[in-house]
Design an enzyme around this catalytic site. Structure first.
Site, PDB file in Angstrom:
ATOM      1  CB  THR A  42      62.458  21.068  75.020  1.00  0.00           C
ATOM      2  OG1 THR A  42      61.343  20.860  74.910  1.00  0.00           O
ATOM      3  CG2 THR A  42      63.325  19.899  74.312  1.00  0.00           C
ATOM      4  CD  GLU A  43      57.956  22.067  79.381  1.00  0.00           C
ATOM      5  OE1 GLU A  43      56.923  21.302  80.005  1.00  0.00           O
ATOM      6  OE2 GLU A  43      57.831  23.341  79.498  1.00  0.00           O
ATOM      7  CG  ASN A  44      60.041  17.440  75.145  1.00  0.00           C
ATOM      8  OD1 ASN A  44      60.702  18.510  74.985  1.00  0.00           O
ATOM      9  ND2 ASN A  44      59.649  16.615  74.281  1.00  0.00           N
ATOM     10  N   GLY A  45      63.197  16.308  77.850  1.00  0.00           N
ATOM     11  CA  GLY A  45      63.967  16.147  78.181  1.00  0.00           C
ATOM     12  C   GLY A  45      64.798  16.070  76.898  1.00  0.00           C
TER      13      GLY A  45
ATOM     14  CB  SER B  70      63.462  17.887  81.864  1.00  0.00           C
ATOM     15  OG  SER B  70      63.203  18.927  81.001  1.00  0.00           O
TER      16      SER B  70
END
Length: 220
Positions: A48-51, A90
């Site tokens: 997930t792009e938030n890490g 990320s």
């Protein structure tokens, strides 16, 4: 006459097509459903792009951790071996070609694989493309999950996108509630039609010239 399948059924189809060992990003909205249908026993790592790497399915109500969320701010679970990292790291994963598959929603997909999924130009629409362009261009395979038709009955598969583009020629496959389409150098190919749908009916709905994978012996 059945001509459509549910979003849950479509999510299960997508989950069944993701190869073992893949690192996968699931976009905001309907694509997050795919996490709940990944086959047990296969190593598929969700990003997930938030890490976070190693995201699990949606947790039960009593097991929600408010610090564990995906990019759509929905609660998620963590699997054994999960990793957490800075937002910039990320995006480096996304831009560096380290994702095998991403699953995104769409407003439009062109027959050549262009993707428009961030703005219709309508008042109150999302103001910026965000990380979708990084995912669309950075992932090795881009799967789109969407309804075939808008609420007004217009096809989301088009000859050329009229909405602002997210990425050019980036889409590998389009999963819709009516059928699954592969993007090929010769245009869109019907990989699988659901229910009573035929290639001819899908051509009427989309206004596009489609080829039939079954007729070519290429369907799975």
């Amino acid at each position: 006459m059945v001509t459509r399948i549910s979003r849950e059924e479509l999510a299960a189809r997508i989950a069944g097509h993701i190869p073992e060992g893949s690192i996968v990003n699931l976009g905001i909205g309907a694509p997050t459903l795919v996490a709940d249908f990944l086959p047990e026993g296969l190593e598929i790592i969700l990003h997930t792009e938030n890490g976070m790497l190693g995201m699990g399915p949606k947790p039960a109500l009593g097991d929600v951790d408010p610090d564990l969320i995906n990019a759509g701010k929905l609660p998620v679970s963590e699997l054994t071996g999960a990793a957490f990292f800075h937002h910039a790291d990320s995006f480096a994963m996304m831009r560096g070609g380290h994702l095998d598959v991403c699953v995104l929603g769409a407003f439009q997909v062109s027959e050549s694989g262009d993707l428009a999924n961030w703005s219709t130009g309508a008042p109150g629409a999302i103001p910026a493309v965000g990380g979708a362009m990084d995912l669309a261009i950075g992932a090795k395979d881009v799967y789109v999950m969407t309804d075939l038709l808008t609420k007004q009955g217009e096809s989301k598969l088009v000859a050329a996108c009229t909405y602002p583009l997210t990425g050019v020629g980036c889409v590998t496959r389009v999963y819709t509630d009516h059928a699954i389409f592969d993007v090929t150098p010769d245009g869109l190919r019907v990989r699988e039609a659901f229910g009573e749908n035929t290639v001819e009916q899908l051509e009427e709905l989309t206004g596009l010239s489609l080829t039939d994978a079954a007729a070519l012996g290429e369907e799975n």
